[in-house]
Scaffold this motif. Sequence first.
Motif, PDB file in Angstrom:
ATOM      1  N   THR A 280      -8.289 -51.819  36.071  1.00  0.00           N
ATOM      2  CA  THR A 280      -9.579 -53.265  36.303  1.00  0.00           C
ATOM      3  C   THR A 280      -8.891 -53.498  33.912  1.00  0.00           C
ATOM      4  O   THR A 280      -8.704 -52.653  33.976  1.00  0.00           O
ATOM      5  CB  THR A 280     -10.656 -52.620  36.565  1.00  0.00           C
ATOM      6  N   ARG A 281     -10.066 -54.812  34.360  1.00  0.00           N
ATOM      7  CA  ARG A 281     -10.095 -54.964  32.905  1.00  0.00           C
ATOM      8  C   ARG A 281     -11.366 -55.035  32.609  1.00  0.00           C
ATOM      9  O   ARG A 281     -12.462 -54.378  33.794  1.00  0.00           O
ATOM     10  CB  ARG A 281      -9.636 -56.389  32.920  1.00  0.00           C
ATOM     11  N   ARG A 282     -11.605 -55.097  31.769  1.00  0.00           N
ATOM     12  CA  ARG A 282     -12.646 -53.830  30.932  1.00  0.00           C
ATOM     13  C   ARG A 282     -14.003 -55.020  31.568  1.00  0.00           C
ATOM     14  O   ARG A 282     -15.091 -53.930  32.282  1.00  0.00           O
ATOM     15  CB  ARG A 282     -12.777 -54.371  29.436  1.00  0.00           C
ATOM     16  N   PHE A 283     -14.065 -56.322  32.263  1.00  0.00           N
ATOM     17  CA  PHE A 283     -15.097 -56.737  32.872  1.00  0.00           C
ATOM     18  C   PHE A 283     -15.380 -56.118  34.495  1.00  0.00           C
ATOM     19  O   PHE A 283     -15.959 -57.362  34.634  1.00  0.00           O
ATOM     20  CB  PHE A 283     -15.352 -58.109  32.378  1.00  0.00           C
ATOM     21  N   ASP A 284     -14.197 -55.918  35.028  1.00  0.00           N
ATOM     22  CA  ASP A 284     -14.456 -55.373  35.786  1.00  0.00           C
ATOM     23  C   ASP A 284     -15.164 -54.799  36.223  1.00  0.00           C
ATOM     24  O   ASP A 284     -15.280 -53.639  35.882  1.00  0.00           O
ATOM     25  CB  ASP A 284     -13.397 -55.287  36.584  1.00  0.00           C
ATOM     26  N   ALA A 294      -4.094 -60.513  35.590  1.00  0.00           N
ATOM     27  CA  ALA A 294      -4.755 -59.410  34.508  1.00  0.00           C
ATOM     28  C   ALA A 294      -4.052 -59.733  33.274  1.00  0.00           C
ATOM     29  O   ALA A 294      -4.681 -59.501  31.853  1.00  0.00           O
ATOM     30  CB  ALA A 294      -4.983 -58.397  34.985  1.00  0.00           C
ATOM     31  N   GLU A 295      -2.969 -59.844  33.064  1.00  0.00           N
ATOM     32  CA  GLU A 295      -2.341 -60.905  31.473  1.00  0.00           C
ATOM     33  C   GLU A 295      -1.431 -61.841  31.294  1.00  0.00           C
ATOM     34  O   GLU A 295      -1.998 -62.502  30.724  1.00  0.00           O
ATOM     35  CB  GLU A 295      -0.626 -59.668  31.977  1.00  0.00           C
ATOM     36  N   SER A 296      -1.550 -62.346  32.564  1.00  0.00           N
ATOM     37  CA  SER A 296      -1.861 -63.809  32.374  1.00  0.00           C
ATOM     38  C   SER A 296      -2.843 -64.777  32.342  1.00  0.00           C
ATOM     39  O   SER A 296      -2.889 -66.131  31.843  1.00  0.00           O
ATOM     40  CB  SER A 296      -0.827 -64.791  33.493  1.00  0.00           C
TER      41      SER A 296
END
Length: 426
Positions: A280-284, A294-296
């Motif tokens: 997950t990313r911080r805002f997921d 998540a990277e692009s």
Amino acid sequence: MAGAADLPAPLTDDDFHAFDAEKARIGQLLFHDKILSGNRNIACATCHHPDHGTSDGLSLGIGEGGTGLGPERRAGTGEDRIRKRIPRNASALWNLGHKDIDVLFHDGRLEVSDIYGNGYNSPAEEWLPPGLETILAAQALLPLAAQFEMAGNPKENQIAGAAHDRIDYVWPYVAKRVRTIPEYGRMFVAAFDDVDSPEDVTIVHVANALAAFQGTEYRSHDAPFDAYLAGDRGALDPAQRRGLDLFYGKALCATCHSGPLLTDHRFHALALPQFGPGRTRRFDPYARDVGRMAESDRLEDAYRFRTPSLRNVALTAPYGHNGAFPTLEGIIRHHLDPLGSLDDWQGDMARLPAAPWLAATDFVVTQDRLERARHRARVDIDLPPLTGAEIEDLVAFLHALTGTESVEGRLGVPDSVPSGLAVDGP
């Protein structure tokens, strides 16, 4: 039948970066030495062991806090137990010293680039140190700073604490641990022209040594397929030859699994079953893994993952970015009917060592109907149907990609390491 124009050129040593043997010897010891981990309890080899195809035989890895090796690794007990499963399958390390490789990890979060002025686009951004000789060296640094992989949890050790301040604060601690061990100090002085005393050893020297080992130890291009490419038409048995013709013909496998490493180095959405904590990313707000997106930050990259090389693939089960399928036949059948396979998939097909305190999150992503719909809507492949006999022939061909002498390694697993810590082994 596959014609000569369809097949890749044979691999040669010239296709790989050249690495220094003395540096590789240091890297061999470091790769198996738990001194690199925050709590001195896990080595690079713990999750990338040659006895398990340079992976670990699990769907999702057991990192910091776990015990044991390979499929027998367990999630630990008491205060030391793992706090999270590693979100993705431990990638195999075969042929990562190839000159064509300029992107690594399932989501490509490490790639050759000058965006930060240090040669790489990585999670360390501008904090990645200069002087890393190959992308393999840059890769070696990242698990050292990852909490659930090697660093450990906050307040447990200096490395874990530093990782929660800024990623580059980790590496001086690791380098100091290494260079203050007398045997390592002497070896670095002997192997590196710019190291006059142990005090000169930095994390860059450590990373370049690890890369030298991995780039030579796990170079593998002596499979029956390689002999066939070199002109030995008897190197493949009839089933393997039929599988080759399917791979480069009707089955369309080579559309993505192309070139000498059998990968296009690109990203594709296959609707592989979702499970685990997600990356997950911080805002997921929930567990999920959107892969390359998540990277692009490009919506079209949602749920896309890097095409793996198929070299030695028969040694590296389970398959998929999260190890969803335990067999080659299973992952082939998924490619042929992604959504049908997704519907039929059962959670017990995943190799997840028991961790009752994590059970509530292991499959929580499947309970979100909107996430399921988004996931199902992204499928990049549409392949022709194959018969059961044809699938068997494809599996036979994939076994022909397994190296012979190369899979035994060159330096092997050391009996001991300079730190005196235990070496993982059978």
